[in-house]
Design a protein around this motif. Structure first.
Motif, PDB file in Angstrom:
ATOM      1  N   GLY A  21       0.823  -1.200   0.000  1.00  0.00           N
ATOM      2  CA  GLY A  21       0.000   0.000   0.000  1.00  0.00           C
ATOM      3  C   GLY A  21       0.857   1.249   0.000  1.00  0.00           C
ATOM      4  O   GLY A  21       2.051   1.191   0.298  1.00  0.00           O
ATOM      5  N   GLY A  22       0.253   2.359  -0.321  1.00  0.00           N
ATOM      6  CA  GLY A  22       0.986   3.611  -0.362  1.00  0.00           C
ATOM      7  C   GLY A  22       1.134   4.287   0.989  1.00  0.00           C
ATOM      8  O   GLY A  22       1.855   5.262   1.113  1.00  0.00           O
ATOM      9  N   GLY A  23       0.453   3.763   2.001  1.00  0.00           N
ATOM     10  CA  GLY A  23       0.504   4.384   3.328  1.00  0.00           C
ATOM     11  C   GLY A  23       1.724   3.957   4.117  1.00  0.00           C
ATOM     12  O   GLY A  23       2.494   3.084   3.697  1.00  0.00           O
ATOM     13  N   GLU A  24       1.892   4.602   5.252  1.00  0.00           N
ATOM     14  CA  GLU A  24       2.990   4.254   6.163  1.00  0.00           C
ATOM     15  C   GLU A  24       2.673   2.883   6.783  1.00  0.00           C
ATOM     16  O   GLU A  24       1.590   2.699   7.338  1.00  0.00           O
ATOM     17  CB  GLU A  24       3.057   5.333   7.251  1.00  0.00           C
ATOM     18  N   PRO A  25       3.606   1.883   6.669  1.00  0.00           N
ATOM     19  CA  PRO A  25       3.288   0.559   7.245  1.00  0.00           C
ATOM     20  C   PRO A  25       3.062   0.658   8.757  1.00  0.00           C
ATOM     21  O   PRO A  25       3.673   1.489   9.429  1.00  0.00           O
ATOM     22  CB  PRO A  25       4.535  -0.267   6.944  1.00  0.00           C
ATOM     23  N   LEU A  26       2.180  -0.182   9.258  1.00  0.00           N
ATOM     24  CA  LEU A  26       1.952  -0.186  10.703  1.00  0.00           C
ATOM     25  C   LEU A  26       2.483  -1.487  11.291  1.00  0.00           C
ATOM     26  O   LEU A  26       2.639  -2.493  10.589  1.00  0.00           O
ATOM     27  CB  LEU A  26       0.467   0.008  11.030  1.00  0.00           C
ATOM     28  N   LYS A  27       2.788  -1.439  12.579  1.00  0.00           N
ATOM     29  CA  LYS A  27       3.279  -2.637  13.261  1.00  0.00           C
ATOM     30  C   LYS A  27       2.168  -3.152  14.153  1.00  0.00           C
ATOM     31  O   LYS A  27       1.654  -2.415  14.998  1.00  0.00           O
ATOM     32  CB  LYS A  27       4.511  -2.292  14.097  1.00  0.00           C
ATOM     33  N   SER A  28       1.814  -4.422  13.948  1.00  0.00           N
ATOM     34  CA  SER A  28       0.779  -4.994  14.808  1.00  0.00           C
ATOM     35  C   SER A  28       1.468  -5.713  15.969  1.00  0.00           C
ATOM     36  O   SER A  28       2.384  -6.507  15.756  1.00  0.00           O
ATOM     37  CB  SER A  28      -0.090  -5.984  14.029  1.00  0.00           C
ATOM     38  N   ILE A  29       1.062  -5.395  17.191  1.00  0.00           N
ATOM     39  CA  ILE A  29       1.757  -5.994  18.332  1.00  0.00           C
ATOM     40  C   ILE A  29       0.868  -6.986  19.066  1.00  0.00           C
ATOM     41  O   ILE A  29      -0.351  -6.975  18.954  1.00  0.00           O
ATOM     42  CB  ILE A  29       2.270  -4.916  19.316  1.00  0.00           C
ATOM     43  N   ASN A  30       1.556  -7.857  19.807  1.00  0.00           N
ATOM     44  CA  ASN A  30       0.863  -8.833  20.639  1.00  0.00           C
ATOM     45  C   ASN A  30       0.609  -8.169  21.996  1.00  0.00           C
ATOM     46  O   ASN A  30       1.549  -7.901  22.738  1.00  0.00           O
ATOM     47  CB  ASN A  30       1.770 -10.064  20.797  1.00  0.00           C
ATOM     48  N   PRO A  31      -0.650  -7.894  22.336  1.00  0.00           N
ATOM     49  CA  PRO A  31      -0.914  -7.147  23.569  1.00  0.00           C
ATOM     50  C   PRO A  31      -0.548  -7.914  24.840  1.00  0.00           C
ATOM     51  O   PRO A  31      -0.446  -7.308  25.906  1.00  0.00           O
ATOM     52  CB  PRO A  31      -2.422  -6.882  23.514  1.00  0.00           C
ATOM     53  N   ALA A  32      -0.311  -9.224  24.709  1.00  0.00           N
ATOM     54  CA  ALA A  32       0.036 -10.006  25.895  1.00  0.00           C
ATOM     55  C   ALA A  32       1.521  -9.904  26.220  1.00  0.00           C
ATOM     56  O   ALA A  32       1.940 -10.197  27.335  1.00  0.00           O
ATOM     57  CB  ALA A  32      -0.353 -11.460  25.703  1.00  0.00           C
ATOM     58  N   THR A  33       2.340  -9.521  25.206  1.00  0.00           N
ATOM     59  CA  THR A  33       3.779  -9.467  25.431  1.00  0.00           C
ATOM     60  C   THR A  33       4.388  -8.147  24.982  1.00  0.00           C
ATOM     61  O   THR A  33       5.553  -7.878  25.262  1.00  0.00           O
ATOM     62  CB  THR A  33       4.490 -10.589  24.646  1.00  0.00           C
ATOM     63  N   GLU A  34       3.630  -7.357  24.267  1.00  0.00           N
ATOM     64  CA  GLU A  34       4.072  -6.077  23.708  1.00  0.00           C
ATOM     65  C   GLU A  34       5.124  -6.250  22.607  1.00  0.00           C
ATOM     66  O   GLU A  34       5.774  -5.285  22.218  1.00  0.00           O
ATOM     67  CB  GLU A  34       4.567  -5.113  24.808  1.00  0.00           C
TER      68      GLU A  34
END
Lengths: 477, 331
Positions: A33-46
Motif C-alpha cells: 500500500g501507499g501508506g505508512e506501514p503499521l506494526k501490529s503488536i501482541n498485547p500479551a507481550t508487547e
C-alpha cells in the motif's frame, strides 16, 4: 486441603503461520500500500508480530473502482445460486483453517484461545454458511421479488472481534450481490488479511472483496468515496456520529453498530447460580471488549448480598493470563490506550465512592492486563454507570421493583442489549416489552447466532446484522 | 394421599450428631416447612447449567497436573461390582485389585473403597483386612428402593453388622416425585441411625428425577437428613452420572458448607469410564465446590472400568508411550 495447579497448556504459536509482513488485498492481489506501514503488536507481550502495509487515498480509490467493476460486470449479474457456492466455499475454508485463525486471532487481539477457538472462528464460519443459503433465496426474504444489491459496500470494523466482525460484514454483502471494501482495525488487521487469503483461495473474482488496513483516515476515505453505495460501521459512538454527519445527503445507505451500556437485570426469583454465570459471561467475556457487554448489573435488593457473594467467589476463579493458554479465561487488554482508559474510569469509580473489589488472581507483569473488577454500591450518577468502559469492569446497582428496574435499565443514551434473569416467563415478556434495547437475552447473555438479528437503537446505532432482517442493509429496498 | 406413619411425625434430631444443624432447624420442623424450604431454593436453569458444564469441560490438564489428577482419581474410586452374578471369588479379586491397583507400580495409591451388595460385605472385609480400603455396601432394596422401611433398615443393619464402613442407600424416588418429602427425609434419617458409625451415601438416582430443580431439592433433602455424601446414581438407570447433574450437587455441598461449616461429599457413579471424563469431574470439583473437596473423604467415583483406564494413562504419563489393555490386570 490440597492445591492443584493446572500446568501451562499453551497452544503452539507456530500454528498461526505468522509472517513477518502482511500486505493489503486489492483487486484480487496482495500488494504494497501507499501508506505508512503499521506494526501490529501482541498485547500479551508487547512484542511486534508483523509489519502490515496500509492504504493511502489512491489505494482506496483503486479498491473502490475495482469493487465497482467487479460488482457491475461479474458479481451483481451472477445468479444467486452461483454466488452461494463461493460464499459456501469461504465458510468451508474458514472451518478448515480454524486452528490457524484462532491462534492468530489470540496473538493479535489478546483474547483467550478458548474464546477464539470456541466462539469467534466457528461463529465466523457459521455466518458465511448461513448467508450462502440466502444467496439464491432473496426472493423469499420478504423484500419483494428479485431485490437488487446496492453496489459497493464500504465497511469499517473494530478490534474486539476482528475476524468475526469481518464475517458479519462480508457474508451478507456478498450473498446479496454487493462487493466489498473492508478496513480492519489498526491494532488487529491480521486475521482479516488471512480471510483475504481464504477469499483468494476460494477463487472469488478479483475486486469482489478488498481489504485495506490502516488507521481512521483510511476508514474515512473508504466511507467518503463517491463510488461507495453502502456504508457499514461497527465501533465507537463518536466515530459513528461523525460518519453519519459526513454521509448526510449523500444517498449512501448506512448501518451503524456502536457502543452500549447494557443492563443485566437479576430478579430475586432468578436461577441464581446460572445468573452468576451469565453475569460473568456478560462482562468478562472477551475482557469486556464487547459492545453488548452486560456492564451494569441491576440486582433486586432482596438477593443483592447473596448474588454479590456468589459473584466474588466465581470471579476469583477466573484465570487471567497468557491468551494462548487453553485454560485462560480472561486474556490481555487489546492496547495500552484501552488499558489507560479502563484504569482512568476505574479510578473515577473509586473517587466517586463506589466500593471496588478486584479479583486476587495473579496477573502477568508484562503486557496489557487488567484483573476482573466489580464495583458495588454504584449509583446512576457515577461515570462508571453511564460511560462505556469496554473492559473487565462491572458496575452493580440495585432495584426494588420491576418498574424501577426498567427505569434504571433504560436510563442510558445507549440501547444495544439487555439481560433479564427470572424464572417467571410472563415477567421476561413484560420486561422485554419495556427495555429499550435491540437485543434482550432471557436467562442467558452474549449468545450470538447468524440466524438471530443483532443491532441497537438510539446511541447504539441502527440496522441489523444476521437473520432475515440483516439482509435489508445490503439490498436496495 | 395416605401418609406413612413415620412421615406424619415431626422429625427430631437423632442421637449421635446426625441431626440438622441449627441453621435449618426450621426447615425440617414438619412436612410443610420442608416442602416450603425445598421449593424456596433458587431454581436451576438447565440451559445455563449445561453451558457452564461444557465450558469447564474444555480445561486442558497436562503434565504434572494430569499425573496428580490421575493419582487423586485412583484414590477416589469406589471400585464396584453390583451384579446378580457376583461371587465370593469375583469380590476377592476385586479387593486384591483395590489394594494394589497396579502390581508393577507399588506407588499407585489404593482405591477408596470396594462397593458390593450386602451379602458380599463379609467376603470383602476379610479380603481387605487392614489395608485401609473401605467396604461400601449398597442397601435399602437397591437399586429400586421399592420395599418396606422395615426391610430397608434390616438390609442396612445386615450390611453394617457384617462390617461395611460405608452404606450407599437409595432414596424412594416414587415418594420424592409425588411430593412426599417428609417420607424420604425420614427414611434417610432412620437409615442414617441404622448406619451407626458407617458413613452414609444417599443415592438420588438423578436419571429418574429428570430435572435439575429436582436434583437440587433432592440434594438438599439428603444433606438435611444427615447424608455424609450425596450420590448421583445406582448405575442401573440411564442416564447415570452426568457433568451438569454433578455440578448441581457440588454447588449444593458448597452452599451447605457456607451455611453450616460442615463438609459433605459428592459421588458421581455410573458411566465414568475414561481418564478424560474423570479429570473433567475433578475440574468441576475444583472450580465449583472448591479445592477442599479434592479429597477421597469428600469426593468419590463409583466405577468399575475407570480404574484400568486411569492406570493405563498413568503409565503413559510416566513412560511417554501408550501401552495396551493387556498390561493392566483385568479383574
Amino acid at each position: 486441603m490440597t492445591t492443584w495447579e493446572y500446568a501451562p497448556a499453551p497452544e503452539s504459536r507456530d500454528i498461526a503461520n505468522l509472517k513477518p509482513g502482511y500486505r493489503m488485498f486489492l483487486d484480487g492481489e496482495f500488494v504494497e500500500g501507499g501508506g505508512e506501514p503499521l506494526k501490529s503488536i501482541n498485547p500479551a507481550t508487547e512484542e511486534v508480530l508483523a509489519e502490515v502495509s496500509t492504504a493511502d487515498r489512491d489505494d482506496v480509490d483503486r479498491a473502490v473502482k475495482a469493487a465497482g467493476r467487479a460488482q457491475e460486470r461479474v458479481w451483481g449479474p451472477m445468479p444467486g445460486a452461483e454466488r452461494a457456492k463461493y460464499v459456501y466455499r469461504i465458510a468451508r475454508l474458514i472451518a478448515e483453517r480454524a486452528r490457524e485463525l484462532a491462534v492468530l486471532e489470540s496473538l493479535d487481539n489478546g483474547k483467550p484461545i478458548r474464546e477464539s477457538r470456541d466462539v469467534d472462528v466457528p461463529t465466523a464460519s457459521a455466518h458465511f454458511f448461513h448467508h450462502a443459503g440466502w444467496a439464491d433465496k432473496l426472493d423469499f426474504a420478504g423484500y419483494g421479488p428479485d431485490p437488487r444489491p446496492l453496489g459497493v459496500a464500504g465497511q469499517v470494523i473494530p478490534w474486539n472481534f476482528p475476524l468475526l466482525m469481518a464475517a458479519w460484514k462480508i457474508a451478507p454483502a456478498l450473498a446479496c450481490g454487493n462487493t466489498v471494501v473492508l478496513k480492519p482495525a489498526e491494532t488487529t488487521p491480521l486475521t482479516a488479511l488471512v480471510l483475504a487469503e481464504i477469499i483468494q483461495q476460494a477463487e472469488l473474482p478479483p475486486g469482489v472483496v478488498n481489504v485495506l488496513p490502516g488507521a481512521g483516515d483510511v476508514g474515512a476515505a473508504v466511507v467518503g468515496h463517491p463510488g461507495v453505495h453502502k456504508v457499514a460501521f461497527t465501533g465507537s459512538t463518536d466515530v459513528g456520529k461523525s460518519i453519519q454527519r459526513s454521509l448526510a445527503g449523500s444517498g449512501k445507505k448506512l448501518t451503524l453498530e456502536l457502543g452500549g451500556k447494557a443492563a443485566n437485570v437479576v430478579f430475586d426469583d432468578a436461577p441464581l447460580d446460572q445468573a452468576v454465570e451469565g453475569i460473568v459471561n456478560g462482562i468478562f467475556f472477551n475482557q469486556g471488549h464487547v459492545c453488548c457487554a452486560g456492564s451494569r448489573l441491576l440486582v433486586q435488593e432482596s438477593v443483592a448480598e447473596e448474588v454479590l457473594e456468589k459473584l466474588h467467589k466465581r470471579v476469583a476463579t477466573l484465570r487471567v493470563g497468557d491468551p494462548l493458554d487453553k485454560n485462560t479465561d480472561v486474556g490481555a487488554i487489546n492496547s495500552r490506550e484501552q488499558l489507560t482508559k479502563i484504569q482512568e474510569l476505574v479510578a473515577s469509580g473509586e473517587s466517586e465512592g463506589a466500593e471496588r473489589w478486584t479479583s486476587p488472581c495473579p496477573v502477568p507483569d508484562k503486557g496489557f492486563f487488567f484483573a476482573p473488577t466489580v464495583f458495588a454500591g454504584v449509583s446512576q450518577a457515577m461515570r462508571i454507570a453511564r460511560e462505556e468502559i469496554f473492559g473487565p469492569v462491572l458496575s452493580v446497582l440495585t432495584f426494588r421493583t420491576p418498574d424501577e428496574a426498567v427505569a434504571k435499565a433504560n436510563n442510558t443514551p445507549y440501547g444495544l442489549s439487555a439481560g433479564v434473569w427470572t424464572e417467571k416467563g410472563s415477567r421476561i415478556l413484560w420486561m422485554a416489552d419495556r427495555l429499550r434495547a435491540g437485543v434482550v437475552w432471557a436467562n442467558t447473555f452474549n449468545r450470538f447466532d447468524p440466524t438471530a438479528p443483532f443491532g441497537g437503537y438510539r446511541e447504539s446505532g441502527f440496522g441489523r446484522e444476521g437473520g432475515r432482517a440483516g439482509l435489508e442493509a445490503y439490498l436496495d429496498v | 394421599m395416605p401418609e406413612t406413619d413415620t412421615a406424619a411425625q415431626p422429625s427430631t434430631p437423632a442421637a449421635g450428631g446426625t441431626g440438622s444443624p441449627p441453621a435449618f432447624a426450621d426447615a425440617v420442623r414438619d412436612e410443610t416447612s420442608l416442602r416450603r424450604f425445598l421449593h424456596g431454593l433458587p431454581g436451576v436453569d438447565a440451559v445455563g447449567l449445561e453451558q457452564r458444564a461444557a465450558g469447564l469441560a474444555t480445561r486442558s490438564i497436562k503434565k504434572d497436573s494430569k499425573l496428580w489428577a490421575i493419582d487423586t482419581a485412583i484414590s477416589m474410586v469406589d471400585l464396584t461390582t453390583l451384579e446378580g452374578a457376583d461371587t465370593e471369588g469375583k469380590v476377592r479379586t476385586l479387593c486384591a485389585k483395590g489394594r494394589r491397583p497396579d502390581p508393577e507400580h507399588p506407588d499407585v495409591p489404593r482405591v477408596a473403597a470396594i462397593c458390593v451388595y450386602p451379602d458380599m460385605v463379609a467376603t470383602a472385609v476379610a479380603a481387605l483386612g487392614d489395608s485401609g480400603v473401605g467396604v461400601a455396601s449398597v442397601a435399602t432394596a437397591f437399586p429400586s428402593g421399592r420395599s418396606s422401611l422395615r426391610v430397608k433398615l434390616a438390609d442396612t443393619a445386615y450390611a453394617v453388622e457384617t462390617g461395611a464402613t460405608e452404606i450407599d442407600m437409595v432414596i424412594d424416588r416414587g415418594a420424592f416425585l409425588s411430593g412426599r418429602y417428609g417420607q424420604v427425609f425420614d427414611e434417610i434419617r432412620q437409615v442414617k441411625a441404622a448406619c451407626g458409625t458407617a458413613h452414609l451415601k444417599v443415592i438420588l438416582e438423578t436419571g429418574e428425577l429428570a430435572t435439575p430443580d429436582n436434583v437440587r431439592r433432592a440434594s438438599w433433602l439428603g444433606l438435611l437428613a444427615g447424608g455424609d455424601f450425596i450420590k448421583t446414581s445406582t448405575g442401573k438407570v440411564s442416564p447415570a452420572a452426568t457433568l451438569p447433574v454433578t455440578h448441581v450437587m457440588l454447588q449444593a455441598v458448597h452452599d451447605w458448607h457456607a451455611a453450616t461449616g460442615e463438609l459433605r461429599g459428592v459421588k458421581p457413579a455410573g458411566g465414568i469410564r475414561t481418564t478424560k471424563d474423570a479429570i473433567r469431574y475433578l475440574v468441576a470439583v475444583h472450580e465449583v465446590a472448591g479445592p477442599a473437596w479434592l479429597d477421597p473423604h469428600l469426593f468419590r467415583f463409583g466405577a468399575s472400568s475407570l480404574l484400568n483406564d486411569l492406570l493405563m494413562q498413568r503409565r503413559t504419563q510416566l513412560q511417554g508411550h501408550y501401552s495396551g489393555p493387556d498390561y493392566v490386570t483385568v479383574d
